[in-house]
Design a protein around this motif. Structure first.
Motif, PDB file in Angstrom:
ATOM      1  N   GLU A 216      51.112  28.328  30.856  1.00 16.98           N
ATOM      2  CA  GLU A 216      50.125  29.003  31.702  1.00 16.98           C
ATOM      3  C   GLU A 216      50.732  29.585  33.200  1.00 16.98           C
ATOM      4  OE1 GLU A 216      47.229  30.581  31.198  1.00 16.98           O
ATOM      5  OE2 GLU A 216      45.689  29.997  32.756  1.00 16.98           O
ATOM      6  N   VAL A 217      50.669  30.723  33.305  1.00 23.56           N
ATOM      7  CA  VAL A 217      51.217  31.363  34.796  1.00 23.56           C
ATOM      8  C   VAL A 217      50.178  31.995  35.410  1.00 23.56           C
ATOM      9  CG1 VAL A 217      53.873  31.131  34.675  1.00 23.56           C
ATOM     10  CG2 VAL A 217      52.430  33.037  33.535  1.00 23.56           C
ATOM     11  N   GLY A 218      50.066  32.039  36.676  1.00 21.08           N
ATOM     12  CA  GLY A 218      49.092  32.630  37.607  1.00 21.08           C
ATOM     13  C   GLY A 218      49.657  33.554  38.657  1.00 21.08           C
ATOM     14  N   VAL A 220      48.852  35.739  42.395  1.00 15.87           N
ATOM     15  CA  VAL A 220      47.595  36.071  43.597  1.00 15.87           C
ATOM     16  C   VAL A 220      47.781  37.402  43.619  1.00 15.87           C
ATOM     17  CG1 VAL A 220      47.059  35.807  46.080  1.00 15.87           C
ATOM     18  CG2 VAL A 220      47.851  33.807  44.646  1.00 15.87           C
ATOM     19  N   VAL A 221      46.654  38.270  43.660  1.00 16.30           N
ATOM     20  CA  VAL A 221      46.383  39.602  43.685  1.00 16.30           C
ATOM     21  C   VAL A 221      45.560  40.076  44.913  1.00 16.30           C
ATOM     22  CG1 VAL A 221      45.953  41.680  42.241  1.00 16.30           C
ATOM     23  CG2 VAL A 221      46.657  39.602  41.109  1.00 16.30           C
ATOM     24  N   ASN A 222      46.186  41.207  45.695  1.00 16.67           N
ATOM     25  CA  ASN A 222      45.411  41.760  46.533  1.00 16.67           C
ATOM     26  C   ASN A 222      44.313  42.924  46.260  1.00 16.67           C
ATOM     27  OD1 ASN A 222      46.596  39.646  48.547  1.00 16.67           O
ATOM     28  ND2 ASN A 222      48.200  41.100  48.830  1.00 16.67           N
ATOM     29  N   GLY A 223      43.223  42.794  46.497  1.00 12.58           N
ATOM     30  CA  GLY A 223      42.477  43.994  46.032  1.00 12.58           C
ATOM     31  C   GLY A 223      41.270  44.430  47.004  1.00 12.58           C
ATOM     32  N   LEU A 224      40.382  44.951  46.569  1.00 14.52           N
ATOM     33  CA  LEU A 224      39.134  45.202  47.454  1.00 14.52           C
ATOM     34  C   LEU A 224      37.964  44.674  47.051  1.00 14.52           C
ATOM     35  CD1 LEU A 224      39.493  48.899  48.995  1.00 14.52           C
ATOM     36  CD2 LEU A 224      40.032  46.949  50.098  1.00 14.52           C
ATOM     37  N   GLN A 225      37.022  44.104  47.633  1.00 15.65           N
ATOM     38  CA  GLN A 225      35.552  43.456  47.493  1.00 15.65           C
ATOM     39  C   GLN A 225      34.713  44.692  46.967  1.00 15.65           C
ATOM     40  OE1 GLN A 225      32.765  42.019  46.965  1.00 15.65           O
ATOM     41  NE2 GLN A 225      33.501  40.027  45.959  1.00 15.65           N
ATOM     42  N   VAL A 226      34.367  44.584  45.688  1.00 18.54           N
ATOM     43  CA  VAL A 226      33.469  45.803  45.529  1.00 18.54           C
ATOM     44  C   VAL A 226      32.361  46.156  46.227  1.00 18.54           C
ATOM     45  CG1 VAL A 226      32.071  46.918  43.732  1.00 18.54           C
ATOM     46  CG2 VAL A 226      34.066  45.645  43.111  1.00 18.54           C
ATOM     47  N   PHE A 227      31.579  44.984  46.698  1.00 20.94           N
ATOM     48  CA  PHE A 227      30.294  45.239  47.590  1.00 20.94           C
ATOM     49  C   PHE A 227      30.637  45.414  49.097  1.00 20.94           C
ATOM     50  CE2 PHE A 227      29.314  42.501  43.739  1.00 20.94           C
ATOM     51  CZ  PHE A 227      28.509  43.217  43.167  1.00 20.94           C
ATOM     52  N   THR A 228      31.695  44.382  49.510  1.00 21.32           N
ATOM     53  CA  THR A 228      31.722  44.555  51.003  1.00 21.32           C
ATOM     54  C   THR A 228      32.828  45.829  51.201  1.00 21.32           C
ATOM     55  OG1 THR A 228      33.493  43.008  50.815  1.00 21.32           O
ATOM     56  CG2 THR A 228      31.397  42.233  51.377  1.00 21.32           C
ATOM     57  N   GLY A 229      33.732  46.097  50.177  1.00 29.75           N
ATOM     58  CA  GLY A 229      34.740  47.027  50.604  1.00 29.75           C
ATOM     59  C   GLY A 229      35.845  46.453  51.441  1.00 29.75           C
ATOM     60  N   LEU A 230      35.861  45.113  51.601  1.00 31.61           N
ATOM     61  CA  LEU A 230      36.810  44.519  52.263  1.00 31.61           C
ATOM     62  C   LEU A 230      38.059  43.783  51.629  1.00 31.61           C
ATOM     63  CD1 LEU A 230      34.637  42.720  55.117  1.00 31.61           C
ATOM     64  CD2 LEU A 230      35.975  44.739  55.305  1.00 31.61           C
ATOM     65  N   PRO A 231      39.227  43.507  52.174  1.00 31.05           N
ATOM     66  CA  PRO A 231      40.502  43.150  51.236  1.00 31.05           C
ATOM     67  C   PRO A 231      39.925  41.729  50.750  1.00 31.05           C
ATOM     68  CG  PRO A 231      41.056  44.010  53.416  1.00 31.05           C
ATOM     69  CD  PRO A 231      39.806  44.097  53.336  1.00 31.05           C
ATOM     70  N   GLU A 232      40.365  41.464  49.549  1.00 31.55           N
ATOM     71  CA  GLU A 232      40.127  40.133  49.162  1.00 31.55           C
ATOM     72  C   GLU A 232      41.167  39.684  48.104  1.00 31.55           C
ATOM     73  OE1 GLU A 232      36.309  39.087  48.201  1.00 31.55           O
ATOM     74  OE2 GLU A 232      36.981  37.730  46.488  1.00 31.55           O
ATOM     75  N   SER A 233      42.027  38.596  48.246  1.00 30.15           N
ATOM     76  CA  SER A 233      42.754  37.802  47.267  1.00 30.15           C
ATOM     77  C   SER A 233      42.335  37.064  46.189  1.00 30.15           C
ATOM     78  CB  SER A 233      43.937  37.141  48.069  1.00 30.15           C
ATOM     79  OG  SER A 233      44.298  38.018  48.930  1.00 30.15           O
ATOM     80  N   VAL A 234      42.605  37.406  45.033  1.00 32.58           N
ATOM     81  CA  VAL A 234      42.257  36.593  43.967  1.00 32.58           C
ATOM     82  C   VAL A 234      43.194  36.111  42.942  1.00 32.58           C
ATOM     83  CG1 VAL A 234      39.790  37.476  43.589  1.00 32.58           C
ATOM     84  CG2 VAL A 234      41.645  38.549  42.536  1.00 32.58           C
ATOM     85  N   GLU A 235      43.170  34.849  42.372  1.00 36.29           N
ATOM     86  CA  GLU A 235      44.203  34.436  41.625  1.00 36.29           C
ATOM     87  C   GLU A 235      43.727  34.760  40.160  1.00 36.29           C
ATOM     88  OE1 GLU A 235      45.469  30.362  41.130  1.00 36.29           O
ATOM     89  OE2 GLU A 235      47.028  30.773  40.199  1.00 36.29           O
ATOM     90  N   ILE A 236      44.761  35.361  39.341  1.00 35.44           N
ATOM     91  CA  ILE A 236      44.529  35.910  38.068  1.00 35.44           C
ATOM     92  C   ILE A 236      45.575  34.967  37.219  1.00 35.44           C
ATOM     93  CG2 ILE A 236      46.252  37.955  37.760  1.00 35.44           C
ATOM     94  CD1 ILE A 236      43.558  39.580  36.818  1.00 35.44           C
ATOM     95  N   THR A 237      45.263  34.678  35.848  1.00 34.78           N
ATOM     96  CA  THR A 237      46.227  33.732  35.117  1.00 34.78           C
ATOM     97  C   THR A 237      46.451  34.600  33.837  1.00 34.78           C
ATOM     98  OG1 THR A 237      44.310  32.815  33.698  1.00 34.78           O
ATOM     99  CG2 THR A 237      44.966  31.573  35.903  1.00 34.78           C
ATOM    100  N   SER A 238      47.457  33.989  33.204  1.00 31.03           N
ATOM    101  CA  SER A 238      48.085  34.803  32.010  1.00 31.03           C
ATOM    102  C   SER A 238      46.987  34.718  30.823  1.00 31.03           C
ATOM    103  CB  SER A 238      49.420  34.097  31.687  1.00 31.03           C
ATOM    104  OG  SER A 238      49.308  32.719  31.494  1.00 31.03           O
ATOM    105  N   SER A 239      46.419  33.646  30.770  1.00 29.40           N
ATOM    106  CA  SER A 239      45.399  33.697  29.544  1.00 29.40           C
ATOM    107  C   SER A 239      44.285  34.456  29.911  1.00 29.40           C
ATOM    108  CB  SER A 239      44.906  32.102  29.232  1.00 29.40           C
ATOM    109  OG  SER A 239      44.300  31.635  30.617  1.00 29.40           O
ATOM    110  N   GLN A 240      43.874  34.710  31.113  1.00 29.60           N
ATOM    111  CA  GLN A 240      42.863  35.866  31.427  1.00 29.60           C
ATOM    112  C   GLN A 240      43.373  37.275  30.878  1.00 29.60           C
ATOM    113  OE1 GLN A 240      42.263  35.067  35.508  1.00 29.60           O
ATOM    114  NE2 GLN A 240      40.305  33.983  35.181  1.00 29.60           N
ATOM    115  N   LEU A 241      44.823  37.414  31.304  1.00 34.64           N
ATOM    116  CA  LEU A 241      45.291  38.589  30.703  1.00 34.64           C
ATOM    117  C   LEU A 241      45.583  38.817  29.359  1.00 34.64           C
ATOM    118  CD1 LEU A 241      48.089  38.802  33.672  1.00 34.64           C
ATOM    119  CD2 LEU A 241      45.994  40.399  33.460  1.00 34.64           C
ATOM    120  N   TYR A 242      45.631  37.711  28.824  1.00 35.07           N
ATOM    121  CA  TYR A 242      45.698  37.659  27.262  1.00 35.07           C
ATOM    122  C   TYR A 242      44.297  38.458  26.736  1.00 35.07           C
ATOM    123  CZ  TYR A 242      45.276  35.958  22.520  1.00 35.07           C
ATOM    124  OH  TYR A 242      45.183  35.817  21.123  1.00 35.07           O
ATOM    125  N   GLN A 243      43.280  37.676  27.390  1.00 35.04           N
ATOM    126  CA  GLN A 243      41.963  38.251  26.635  1.00 35.04           C
ATOM    127  C   GLN A 243      41.954  39.700  27.116  1.00 35.04           C
ATOM    128  OE1 GLN A 243      39.664  36.290  25.466  1.00 35.04           O
ATOM    129  NE2 GLN A 243      40.831  34.205  25.944  1.00 35.04           N
TER     130      GLN A 243
END
Ligand code: ADP
Ligand code: MG
Length: 340
Positions: A216-218, A220-243
């Motif tokens: 499994e690998v992961g 960190v991805v930078n995006g924008l929070q839908v509700f606040t519109g502010l930058p947010e970093s989240v970690e995404i993993t390969s098993s999530q991407l598999y789904q």
């Protein structure tokens, strides 16, 4: 002196062959001034402007799902290519160009029209899977079925070749970018974070998969929070991407199954013995060859350089006309093309 060039006008990348090799590889993107219609940048420079342009400047991908979606932008893009590779040569080039396997006569005309308006003298159209087979030196001149699957950015071309030409061909309007879109949707659903298409593509290439990864690998991805519109970093993993990628992978598998159902059983049996040829950048997502092999129950032969099979084939066809013995592959002008 006569100039002949080969062009693989891909949804993602355009490649140009001239002389003895590939002389240009550039993203199929043009940045144009909306007011004047002038080109500001093309290729890599224009690609980085996607999602970052001003009101006046538009970064346009003129080819969508393998065919020309914005004629004006396509013509302008091709003009830049010709200027770059042909320079100030007075002779207009003859162009061999790859197209999806089963596009309409109207769309074929629009490719020829765009090339001629941009400066081509005559144009010869070749179906991309056929060009890929030529590029790979696969012999399809005998009565023996050869199956090619080319997963590009916006299309998956599935073709069965035999006796020197296309026996069956289907073009599915789904390719590498469909995986990117699923990744964007996943991030929004799971984390309430919006990510851009370039970020999604980067994630796919780095840790995406259509079969679970052994480790499994992961990322960190930078995006924008839908509700606040502010930058947010989240970690995404390969098993999530598999789904996230399963529905697109299933579409590709079932389209190949459909083509086999419509193909003579002898030719499918040939492929079951020799293996299916898998090419195109979209096929480079982790696990694609294994997935197709398991789900279709036949060997899958990935190729060494999946991005360049088509352009290499165009180059070979330009220098050795014998490879296109069957079928009506001639250089024509727009006037010679009739619409049935
Ligand atoms: P086209 O013929 O449509 O221009 P290409 O055959 O050049 O397309 O392939 C481009 C597609 O391949 C893009 O969707 C890109 O994201 C994808 N791609 C390229 N490299 C990889 C990789 N290493 N892993 C997954 N996808 C990839
Ligand atoms: Mg392609």
């Amino acid at each position: 002196m006569r100039t002949d060039i080969g062009i693989d006008l891909g949804t993602d990348t355009t490649r140009v062959y001239m002389g003895r090799g590939v002389v240009l590889t550039a993203p199929t993107v043009i940045a144009m001034d909306r007011d004047t219609g002038e080109a500001r940048a093309y290729g890599r420079d224009a690609y980085h402007m996607i999602g970052r342009t001003s009101d006046r400047l538009a970064a346009i991908c003129p080819v969508q799902h393998g065919t020309i979606a914005d004629f004006e932008a396509a013509e302008l893009y091709l003009r830049q290519l010709f200027a770059r590779v042909c320079g100030k040569k007075l002779v207009r080039p003859r162009v061999m160009v790859s197209i999806p396997g089963n596009i309409t006569a109207v769309k074929q005309r629009s490719v020829v029209d765009a090339l001629e308006s941009a400066g081509a003298r005559n144009v010869c159209l070749i179906e991309a899977p056929l060009a890929a087979a030529i590029g790979l030196d696969v012999d399809f001149s005998t009565p023996h079925g050869v199956t090619v699957v080319d997963i590009g950015k916006g299309t998956t071309e599935i073709a069965v070749l035999s006796m020197g030409g296309l026996s069956r061909c289907q073009s599915l309007p789904v390719g590498g970018s469909a995986f990117d879109e699923e990744i964007i949707r996943f991030a929004r659903r799971e984390f309430n974070v919006t990510i851009g298409p370039l970020t999604a593509e980067r994630i796919k290439k780095a840790i995406g998969c259509v079969k679970p990864r052994p480790v499994e690998v992961g990322m960190v991805v930078n995006g924008l929070q839908v509700f606040t519109g502010l930058p947010e970093s989240v970690e995404i993993t390969s098993s999530q991407l598999y789904q996230a990628t399963q529905s697109v992978a299933n579409d590709i598998v079932s389209s190949i199954q459909q083509v086999f159902e419509q193909t003579a059983p002898e030719m499918v049996a040939d492929t079951a013995k020799d293996g299916l040829i898998l090419t195109g950048g979209g096929s480079m997502i982790f696990g694609m060859a294994q997935l197709l092999s398991e789900r279709l129950g036949l060997p899958v032969n990935p190729v060494p350089d999946p991005l360049n099979c088509v352009i290499n084939g165009l180059g070979k066809a330009l220098t050795n006309s014998k490879v296109l013995q069957n079928g009506d592959y001639r250089f024509r002008s727009l006037e010679d093309l009739t619409i049935e």
